[in-house]
Design an enzyme around this catalytic site. Structure first.
Site, PDB file in Angstrom:
ATOM      1  N   ARG B  15      13.327   2.048 -58.536  1.00 27.56           N
ATOM      2  CA  ARG B  15      12.663   2.535 -59.754  1.00 27.56           C
ATOM      3  C   ARG B  15      11.382   1.747 -60.044  1.00 27.56           C
ATOM      4  O   ARG B  15      10.280   2.225 -59.832  1.00 27.56           O
ATOM      5  CB  ARG B  15      13.634   2.460 -60.948  1.00 27.56           C
ATOM      6  CG  ARG B  15      13.193   3.272 -62.171  1.00 27.56           C
ATOM      7  CD  ARG B  15      12.098   2.672 -63.014  1.00 27.56           C
ATOM      8  NE  ARG B  15      12.470   1.352 -63.564  1.00 27.56           N
ATOM      9  CZ  ARG B  15      11.614   0.566 -64.205  1.00 27.56           C
ATOM     10  NH1 ARG B  15      10.356   0.936 -64.365  1.00 27.56           N
ATOM     11  NH2 ARG B  15      12.010  -0.618 -64.632  1.00 27.56           N
ATOM     12  N   ASP B  16      11.518   0.504 -60.459  1.00 25.06           N
ATOM     13  CA  ASP B  16      10.354  -0.305 -60.830  1.00 25.06           C
ATOM     14  C   ASP B  16       9.426  -0.499 -59.639  1.00 25.06           C
ATOM     15  O   ASP B  16       8.200  -0.577 -59.781  1.00 25.06           O
ATOM     16  CB  ASP B  16      10.834  -1.669 -61.362  1.00 25.06           C
ATOM     17  CG  ASP B  16       9.756  -2.406 -62.134  1.00 25.06           C
ATOM     18  OD1 ASP B  16       8.671  -1.834 -62.350  1.00 25.06           O
ATOM     19  OD2 ASP B  16       9.999  -3.568 -62.522  1.00 25.06           O
ATOM     20  N   HIS B 207      13.702 -10.898 -65.842  1.00 27.24           N
ATOM     21  CA  HIS B 207      12.923  -9.968 -65.014  1.00 27.24           C
ATOM     22  C   HIS B 207      11.523 -10.562 -64.844  1.00 27.24           C
ATOM     23  O   HIS B 207      10.655 -10.376 -65.699  1.00 27.24           O
ATOM     24  CB  HIS B 207      12.859  -8.611 -65.723  1.00 27.24           C
ATOM     25  CG  HIS B 207      12.117  -7.547 -64.976  1.00 27.24           C
ATOM     26  ND1 HIS B 207      12.766  -6.501 -64.345  1.00 27.24           N
ATOM     27  CD2 HIS B 207      10.804  -7.355 -64.742  1.00 27.24           C
ATOM     28  CE1 HIS B 207      11.875  -5.709 -63.784  1.00 27.24           C
ATOM     29  NE2 HIS B 207      10.663  -6.211 -64.008  1.00 27.24           N
ATOM     30  N   HIS B 209       7.906 -11.256 -62.795  1.00 27.43           N
ATOM     31  CA  HIS B 209       6.954 -10.711 -61.839  1.00 27.43           C
ATOM     32  C   HIS B 209       6.202 -11.856 -61.175  1.00 27.43           C
ATOM     33  O   HIS B 209       6.066 -12.940 -61.742  1.00 27.43           O
ATOM     34  CB  HIS B 209       5.992  -9.748 -62.529  1.00 27.43           C
ATOM     35  CG  HIS B 209       6.567  -8.378 -62.700  1.00 27.43           C
ATOM     36  ND1 HIS B 209       5.791  -7.259 -62.847  1.00 27.43           N
ATOM     37  CD2 HIS B 209       7.851  -7.949 -62.725  1.00 27.43           C
ATOM     38  CE1 HIS B 209       6.572  -6.187 -62.970  1.00 27.43           C
ATOM     39  NE2 HIS B 209       7.820  -6.578 -62.908  1.00 27.43           N
ATOM     40  N   CYS B 240       1.714  -4.758 -58.825  1.00 26.40           N
ATOM     41  CA  CYS B 240       0.973  -4.239 -59.969  1.00 26.40           C
ATOM     42  C   CYS B 240      -0.323  -3.626 -59.456  1.00 26.40           C
ATOM     43  O   CYS B 240      -1.039  -4.259 -58.684  1.00 26.40           O
ATOM     44  CB  CYS B 240       0.683  -5.393 -60.917  1.00 26.40           C
ATOM     45  SG  CYS B 240      -0.459  -4.964 -62.197  1.00 26.40           S
ATOM     46  N   ASN B 249       7.214  -7.318 -58.604  1.00 27.81           N
ATOM     47  CA  ASN B 249       8.573  -7.831 -58.750  1.00 27.81           C
ATOM     48  C   ASN B 249       8.870  -8.887 -57.690  1.00 27.81           C
ATOM     49  O   ASN B 249       8.336  -8.847 -56.587  1.00 27.81           O
ATOM     50  CB  ASN B 249       9.566  -6.675 -58.585  1.00 27.81           C
ATOM     51  CG  ASN B 249       9.432  -5.658 -59.699  1.00 27.81           C
ATOM     52  OD1 ASN B 249       9.789  -5.923 -60.827  1.00 27.81           O
ATOM     53  ND2 ASN B 249       8.876  -4.496 -59.366  1.00 27.81           N
TER      54      ASN B 249
END
Lengths: 310, 310
Positions: B15-16, B207, B209, B240, B249
């Site tokens: 997903r992410d 979470h 990054h 990103c 991530n």
């Protein structure tokens, strides 16, 4: 506002970084890179290695590079010295500091320099004497200090045996190297605390590789355990050749960002540091391994900018 | 030998990670990826997002993907639910968990979902009610919890205000997101300790990054402060888009390696995990951002292998 505690970044890019580059980094550009790094505020720079040109063709111009740099007051310029022949070259140069190296693992030392650990250490005696007589300082690397890809776990006593010799030789700072990125934070904290306690007179630096993405994790663990000198490489130069894209040295930009973000003073001008990275990027025509060279420092002030909005 | 303490990896790659990919990851391959991740031992997987296809074309096949996966006993399959329309899609699917999200920063929330933070929270009430009635669990993201690229520092009270609402709604776990990689270890430790103390009843996940190379540094800091659930992305998927090559991530391979190396039990089979990464690499025909997918786990046993010898 109290004065911020200092940490020192020891820049290894021009030597540890470039030695792995397949394409030759032109001598003039090496000189420019070293001068840009000093201009950015780095006070310790490992410029090159006086190694046999056949062993490391990428650094075959060590004498010219050392002759070409503009020495800046307050900056210590180091060179790697693998043997007596290299020592002669280093003595003929304006290097302030000679860096010795040996593996804590017998197998790794054999594969790396084709001699036993003991013979490597014996060879340092004369080099150290000549260096100190000539008013140069000594740094000593302990390679595979946190683990060896061939022997596995490395006993702390193997590291201590080397530090004992370094201490006798007058080495002012030993750099503990995680050469193939095997270290983890609790291991680092435990080992660093024991060694700082056992060697109060000797400076200790940490040299972590990012082969498994833990270079900065381990650097921060070493900081928490008391180390204040960290080896890093501009742009993350120095990937290990065994696997394309695998990371080697931790990037100086990201290391500076980490320590500045936690409130420490690296003395480095980040924007000027980016200029040095930009030169590397242009000469090698490759993406840098450093993240902050792309993202920049965090912006803690309110702003309307559409910066990295994910 | 005592039983190792467990940490849970919450996989966000499908997903992410994939939502940022410019090339469409084929539906069949998404299904295969999710099944490979579950097969590797991951017990929490965020499969997709029931977002408007025009907003995130990369995930326009969310219903098909959720219908196609082989649900494995003991694995919780989550989906991102941005609004009521998405909630309907999620309810029609076999998703076990619905993930809500809101930014702790007003400006970031406006830019991200074109509504105020308060309106986002209001919108969750009905979604949460329907989800819980249908026997699904709730996860809630707090985006830009550690800093906002537009507003700079984010007050802890802004995070608490969201956690208070999540608690009321019956969210079982909140994930603190460092959306643009602004966090640093002492900040993380301080914030996590305060929040764990203030919300003993709610699960907290981290979470991080890797925009500035600190994703694993901050994850380990969060672990030291008491967090035991970590979001990560297979192969480091989810860069990103603001800067080519910038990391997003943290990679699941490197996260699993870190926690296993320090003696914790992730329950993940590393070799099977590499198979999932290999699929991503083949489908996207791109180098993975994970380091251990190239270097492998450290070898602590003596061996004659010429592995990553630098």
């Amino acid at each position: 506002m109290n004065k911020r505690e200092k940490v020192t970044i020891y820049e290894v890019g021009p030597r540890d970084g470039l030695q792995y580059e397949s394409q030759f980094f032109p001598t003039e550009q090496k000189i420019k890179l070293v001068d840009l790094l000093a201009d950015a505020g780095l006070t310790r720079i490992e410029v090159t290695s006086f190694v046999h040109p056949k062993a490391v063709p990428a650094l075959s111009d060590s004498a010219q590079v050392m002759a070409g740099i503009k020495k800046r007051p307050g900056v210590t310029y180091s060179v790697l010295v693998p043997n007596m022949k290299g020592c002669e070259g280093a003595l003929a140069s304006q290097a302030d500091e000679f860096a010795l190296f040996v593996s804590a693992s017998q197998t790794h030392n054999q594969k790396n320099v084709a001699m036993s650990l003991e013979d490597s250490l014996k060879g340092f005696t004369e080099i150290a004497r000549l260096a100190l007589e000539a008013g140069r300082t000594l740094r000593g690397y302990v390679i595979t200090a946190f683990g060896c890809p061939h022997e596995g776990a490395v006993p702390l006593d193997s590291v201590r045996r080397i530090l004992d010799v370094y201490a006798e030789l007058g080495v002012r700072e030993a750099s503990l190297g995680d050469t193939t990125g095997m270290a983890n934070p609790p291991q680092v904290k435990d080992m660093v605390r024991r060694l700082l306690e056992a060697y109060p007179g000797m400076g200790l630096a940490a040299h972590f590789h990012d082969s498994r993405g833990l270079g900065l994790v381990n650097s921060y663990a070493a900081f928490e355990a008391g180390i204040r000198v960290f080896d890093s490489s501009i742009g993350g130069l120095g990937g290990c050749p065994f696997a394309k894209g695998a990371s080697g040295n931790i990037p100086t930009e990201d290391t500076v960002n980490l320590f500045e973000e936690v409130g420490l003073d690296t003395g480095v001008d980040f924007d000027k540091l980016l200029k040095a990275g930009q030169l590397v990027k242009e000469v090698l025509d490759a993406e840098l391994a450093s993240n902050t060279s792309k993202s920049g420092r965090p912006n803690w002030q309110p702003s309307g900018e559409e910066t990295n909005h994910c």
